[in-house]
Each structure stands twice: as structure tokens, then as C-alpha cells.
Design an enzyme around this catalytic site. Structure first.
Site, PDB file in Angstrom:
ATOM      1  N   LYS A 152      40.077   5.937  25.807  1.00 16.77           N
ATOM      2  CA  LYS A 152      40.477   4.635  26.375  1.00 16.77           C
ATOM      3  C   LYS A 152      41.173   3.706  25.384  1.00 16.77           C
ATOM      4  O   LYS A 152      41.977   2.875  25.790  1.00 16.77           O
ATOM      5  CB  LYS A 152      39.264   3.910  26.961  1.00 16.77           C
ATOM      6  CG  LYS A 152      38.779   4.505  28.260  1.00 16.77           C
ATOM      7  CD  LYS A 152      37.661   3.681  28.863  1.00 16.77           C
ATOM      8  CE  LYS A 152      37.075   4.373  30.077  1.00 16.77           C
ATOM      9  NZ  LYS A 152      36.024   3.603  30.727  1.00 16.77           N
ATOM     10  N   THR A 205      23.615   0.433  17.013  1.00 17.93           N
ATOM     11  CA  THR A 205      24.362   0.132  15.793  1.00 17.93           C
ATOM     12  C   THR A 205      24.726  -1.351  15.843  1.00 17.93           C
ATOM     13  O   THR A 205      25.676  -1.750  16.522  1.00 17.93           O
ATOM     14  CB  THR A 205      25.651   0.993  15.736  1.00 17.93           C
ATOM     15  OG1 THR A 205      25.311   2.335  16.090  1.00 17.93           O
ATOM     16  CG2 THR A 205      26.305   0.958  14.378  1.00 17.93           C
ATOM     17  N   GLY A 216      32.887   1.079  24.842  1.00 19.86           N
ATOM     18  CA  GLY A 216      34.017   0.754  25.707  1.00 19.86           C
ATOM     19  C   GLY A 216      33.604   0.067  27.004  1.00 19.86           C
ATOM     20  O   GLY A 216      34.208  -0.928  27.414  1.00 19.86           O
ATOM     21  N   TYR A 272      25.802   6.310  37.071  1.00 14.71           N
ATOM     22  CA  TYR A 272      25.815   6.612  38.509  1.00 14.71           C
ATOM     23  C   TYR A 272      25.185   7.963  38.837  1.00 14.71           C
ATOM     24  O   TYR A 272      24.999   8.289  40.006  1.00 14.71           O
ATOM     25  CB  TYR A 272      27.236   6.522  39.090  1.00 14.71           C
ATOM     26  CG  TYR A 272      28.208   7.503  38.487  1.00 14.71           C
ATOM     27  CD1 TYR A 272      29.051   7.123  37.445  1.00 14.71           C
ATOM     28  CD2 TYR A 272      28.294   8.809  38.954  1.00 14.71           C
ATOM     29  CE1 TYR A 272      29.934   8.008  36.887  1.00 14.71           C
ATOM     30  CE2 TYR A 272      29.182   9.715  38.390  1.00 14.71           C
ATOM     31  CZ  TYR A 272      29.994   9.310  37.358  1.00 14.71           C
ATOM     32  OH  TYR A 272      30.872  10.201  36.794  1.00 14.71           O
ATOM     33  N   ASN A 308      42.062   2.150  31.210  1.00 19.79           N
ATOM     34  CA  ASN A 308      41.476   3.272  31.957  1.00 19.79           C
ATOM     35  C   ASN A 308      42.392   3.775  33.069  1.00 19.79           C
ATOM     36  O   ASN A 308      42.065   4.753  33.732  1.00 19.79           O
ATOM     37  CB  ASN A 308      40.105   2.905  32.536  1.00 19.79           C
ATOM     38  CG  ASN A 308      40.235   2.114  33.816  1.00 19.79           C
ATOM     39  OD1 ASN A 308      41.111   1.269  33.931  1.00 19.79           O
ATOM     40  ND2 ASN A 308      39.382   2.390  34.780  1.00 19.79           N
ATOM     41  N   SER A 336      33.045  14.761  35.852  1.00 18.44           N
ATOM     42  CA  SER A 336      33.579  13.593  36.577  1.00 18.44           C
ATOM     43  C   SER A 336      33.564  13.759  38.093  1.00 18.44           C
ATOM     44  O   SER A 336      33.786  14.845  38.623  1.00 18.44           O
ATOM     45  CB  SER A 336      35.020  13.339  36.126  1.00 18.44           C
ATOM     46  OG  SER A 336      35.598  12.383  36.974  1.00 18.44           O
ATOM     47  N   ASP A 357      38.396  -1.055  35.150  1.00 19.76           N
ATOM     48  CA  ASP A 357      36.936  -1.141  34.964  1.00 19.76           C
ATOM     49  C   ASP A 357      36.469  -2.583  35.152  1.00 19.76           C
ATOM     50  O   ASP A 357      35.415  -2.841  35.729  1.00 19.76           O
ATOM     51  CB  ASP A 357      36.524  -0.692  33.554  1.00 19.76           C
ATOM     52  CG  ASP A 357      36.567   0.817  33.389  1.00 19.76           C
ATOM     53  OD1 ASP A 357      36.509   1.523  34.411  1.00 19.76           O
ATOM     54  OD2 ASP A 357      36.666   1.276  32.239  1.00 19.76           O
TER      55      ASP A 357
HETATM   56  P1  ATR Z   1      31.410   3.925  26.755  1.00 20.17           P
HETATM   57  O1  ATR Z   1      32.911   3.884  26.784  1.00 20.17           O
HETATM   58  O2  ATR Z   1      30.816   4.658  27.933  1.00 20.17           O
HETATM   59  O3  ATR Z   1      30.779   2.595  26.553  1.00 20.17           O
HETATM   60  P2  ATR Z   1      30.978   4.533  23.970  1.00 20.17           P
HETATM   61  O4  ATR Z   1      32.119   3.645  23.621  1.00 20.17           O
HETATM   62  O5  ATR Z   1      30.805   5.831  23.258  1.00 20.17           O
HETATM   63  O6  ATR Z   1      31.021   4.884  25.514  1.00 20.17           O
HETATM   64  O7  ATR Z   1      29.610   3.651  23.839  1.00 20.17           O
HETATM   65  C1  ATR Z   1      28.380   4.198  24.076  1.00 20.17           C
HETATM   66  C2  ATR Z   1      27.332   3.096  23.943  1.00 20.17           C
HETATM   67  O8  ATR Z   1      26.038   3.640  24.283  1.00 20.17           O
HETATM   68  C3  ATR Z   1      27.191   2.561  22.533  1.00 20.17           C
HETATM   69  O9  ATR Z   1      26.791   1.208  22.589  1.00 20.17           O
HETATM   70  C4  ATR Z   1      26.046   3.434  21.961  1.00 20.17           C
HETATM   71  O10 ATR Z   1      25.352   2.851  20.873  1.00 20.17           O
HETATM   72  P3  ATR Z   1      25.936   3.038  19.368  1.00 20.17           P
HETATM   73  O11 ATR Z   1      27.056   2.063  19.224  1.00 20.17           O
HETATM   74  O12 ATR Z   1      24.764   2.697  18.493  1.00 20.17           O
HETATM   75  O13 ATR Z   1      26.360   4.459  19.245  1.00 20.17           O
HETATM   76  C5  ATR Z   1      25.151   3.500  23.171  1.00 20.17           C
HETATM   77  N1  ATR Z   1      24.238   4.659  23.131  1.00 20.17           N
HETATM   78  C6  ATR Z   1      24.543   5.949  23.411  1.00 20.17           C
HETATM   79  N2  ATR Z   1      23.435   6.734  23.288  1.00 20.17           N
HETATM   80  C7  ATR Z   1      22.410   5.907  22.926  1.00 20.17           C
HETATM   81  C8  ATR Z   1      21.017   6.099  22.648  1.00 20.17           C
HETATM   82  N3  ATR Z   1      20.449   7.307  22.742  1.00 20.17           N
HETATM   83  N4  ATR Z   1      20.280   5.012  22.343  1.00 20.17           N
HETATM   84  C9  ATR Z   1      20.836   3.793  22.269  1.00 20.17           C
HETATM   85  N5  ATR Z   1      22.156   3.546  22.515  1.00 20.17           N
HETATM   86  C10 ATR Z   1      22.927   4.580  22.839  1.00 20.17           C
END
Ligand code: ATR
Length: 282
Positions: free
Chosen positions: A66, A151, A129, A225, A87, A14, A102
Site C-alpha cells: 500500500k 512497537t 497501514g 472479518y 489501496n 482474500s 479504506d
Molecule cells: P495493516 O496494513 O493491516 O495495518 P501492518 O501495516 O503490517 O498491516 O500493521 C500491522 C499492525 O498489527 C501493527 O500495528 C502491528 O504491531 P507492530 O507495529 O508492533 O508490528 C500489529 N500486530 C500484528 N501482530 C501483532 C501481535 N501479535 N501483537 C500485537 N500487535 C500486532
């Protein structure tokens, strides 16, 4: 000394401590920001034992806490409750209040670099999130929102939640992260937002959108970032699109948290400069 924490797991990557500690120092505030790496099972005990102490002013909350953090708080504001994510926590004389800065961070970053969000078409990558905060903001203003997720079920459930909000103005669709679906939505879109971690250091060469789908009528907002310019941003710029990265959102969400903890206006320029220098782009 007053304390503010970042609660996450992990938190070592971070940039928030650098940004906040530089800001506290520049305003001569007796505050310190500390990173706390807490596994999920330790979250509620930490909050109960530490966060209500008088010397603790509050905390930021990041992945994966979160949503889970909400049950340990005394009160949360309206937007946090709608999207189900907090957050920022403020310790107000032993009572813990939850906020979601956020959303204001994204809003301010877009207002400055894009302009009005009314009646625009938006394509959002991801349904986690960060996507919840971004899509909630757009739901109140945009005309069409296409949410793409690896997903699909998660995108569908987010679309249902947003559509059922009384303030939702947008037509919202959930789509698989596939070329054909992306092709149509990105062609029509005014803004493309990446809320996933794809493209983040050290996997900086990854992107979810084929370069040929990007175009000069598009505004691309990548929440990543680090690196300051992702592959998606570079390729979008090469195709003539306007682009911004995740730094303004990171600064503005931090700035609002800073104000909630200290009551003071944060030194925005210093926050931007600190991040830029530590990310090696300054
Ligand atoms: P955040 O709070 O940063 O959004 P999160 O809730 O874990 O973190 O969500 C991560 C997002 O990035 C999700 O939409 C995830 O897709 P899935 O729901 O299918 O897991 C997406 N994501 C992470 N890695 C990915 C990858 N390699 N390809 C496509 N989507 C990815």
C-alpha cells in the site's frame, strides 16, 4: 474483457475476488477481478508492464504494497497523500491514479452503526497501514485518540504525523500495548478499534484486550472479518458493548473501488451476502 487486479503478497486468503466477480456478473459487466500474488521486487515492473494496458481498468492494493505502490503512480488523491497509502488504482487512459477507499469504507461503516464521531474518545489498537486510515479519519473529528502499539515507536511517529495536520482536532497520545495503559484509555473510550491482525483466522482465540476492561458504554469495531465474530467482539458483547466486525468496511471500500472502475453503483446487498456465505456465517 476488462480486468481488475488485487496486488498483494500473499493474496490467496482474500475475499475481494468473490465479492467483485459476483457484482460484475449481476450487472452483466464484462469485467473480471483477478488475484495477483507479487513479491515486493516485482511490484513496480508489474505496474509498468501490465496496469497501463487498455483492457486493465485498475487494481486494489493490499499488504505489503500500500505504501510502496505510490512511487509507481502518476497521481494520488489528497487523503492517500496525507496517510501515505493507496489501496485502489484506476487506469484512466494509460494514466494511473491512486485512491484510498479504506478511509471511506471505515467512515461509512461507523456512520451507519455508531453515528457522529464528533468529540468522542477513541482507543486504537495497532499503528500499521489500517490504523493510519482509521486514525486519520478520527483525527479530524474526535477529541482524544489513544494509539496503542506493540512497537511503541510506530505509534509515536503516527501520533506526530496526525498532530501536525492542520485539520487535526484531537489530542493524540501513543501508548504501549500494556494492561495499565489500556485500562485507563478503554475505561474512558467511546470507541475501541482493533486494526491489528490479532484474532484473525486461524489464530481466532487471540485478543489484545482483557475482557474485564470492556464495558457497556463502549462501541467495539474489529477490522478483522474472518472470523465474522472475533474473540474481542464476543467478549465485548458479553460485557454489554455494541460491536461490529470488519465486513462492512470490506464491503464499503470495495464498493467505492467498484464505482471508480465501472462508473456504476455496486450491488451492496449482493456483496454482503457473498461475503457472509463464503465466511460460513450465512
Ligand atoms: P495493516 O496494513 O493491516 O495495518 P501492518 O501495516 O503490517 O498491516 O500493521 C500491522 C499492525 O498489527 C501493527 O500495528 C502491528 O504491531 P507492530 O507495529 O508492533 O508490528 C500489529 N500486530 C500484528 N501482530 C501483532 C501481535 N501479535 N501483537 C500485537 N500487535 C500486532
Amino acid at each position: 474483457m476488462k480486468l481488475c487486479y488485487l496486488l498483494g503478497y500473499p493474496v490467496e486468503h482474500s475475499m475481494s475476488a468473490l465479492m467483485h466477480n459476483a457484482s460484475f456478473q449481476s450487472l452483466n459487466l464484462p469485467y473480471r477481478y483477478e488475484l495477483k500474488s507479487i513479491p515486493p521486487s516485482g511490484l513496480v515492473p508489474f505496474i509498468e508492464n501490465e496496469l497501463r494496458l487498455p483492457e486493465v481498468k485498475g487494481a486494489n492494493v493490499t499488504i505489503p504494497h500500500k505504501q510502496e505502490v505510490i512511487k509507481a503512480l502518476d497521481e494520488i488523491d489528497e487523503t492517500s497523500s496525507v496517510i501515505g497509502a493507496v489501496n485502489t488504482i484506476v487506469n484512466k487512459r494509460g494514466r494511473l491514479l491512486g485512491y484510498n477507499t479504506d478511509i471511506t469504507g471505515v467512515h461509512r461503516a461507523l456512520r451507519e452503526s455508531f453515528g457522529s464521531l464528533h468529540d468522542i474518545k477513541v482507543a486504537i489498537l495497532g499503528a500499521g497501514g489500517a490504523s493510519k486510515a482509521v486514525s486519520y479519519l478520527f483525527a479530524k473529528k474526535a477529541s482524544v485518540i489513544s494509539i496503542f502499539n506493540r512497537t511503541l515507536k510506530k505509534a509515536e511517529s503516527l501520533a506526530v504525523t496526525l498532530t501536525s495536520l492542520p485539520e487535526c482536532k484531537a489530542e493524540i497520545q501513543a501508548l504501549p500495548l500494556k494492561y495499565e495503559a489500556l485500562e485507563n484509555a478503554v475505561k474512558e473510550a467511546d470507541i475501541l478499534v482493533n486494526t491489528t491482525s490479532v484474532g484473525m483466522f486461524p489464530k481466532s482465540n487471540e485478543t489484545l484486550v482483557c475482557k474485564t476492561l470492556l464495558h457497556s458504554e463502549l462501541f467495539v469495531f474489529d477490522l478483522v472479518y474472518n472470523p465474522p465474530q472475533t474473540r474481542l467482539m464476543r467478549e465485548a458483547a458479553e460485557m454489554g458493548a455494541r460491536v461490529i466486525g470488519g465486513t462492512p468496511m470490506l464491503v464499503y471500500q470495495g464498493a467505492e473501488a467498484f464505482k471508480l472502475w465501472t462508473g456504476r453503483d455496486p450491488p451492496l446487498e449482493l456483496m454482503f451476502r457473498t461475503l457472509k456465505e463464503s465466511l460460513g456465517a450465512g
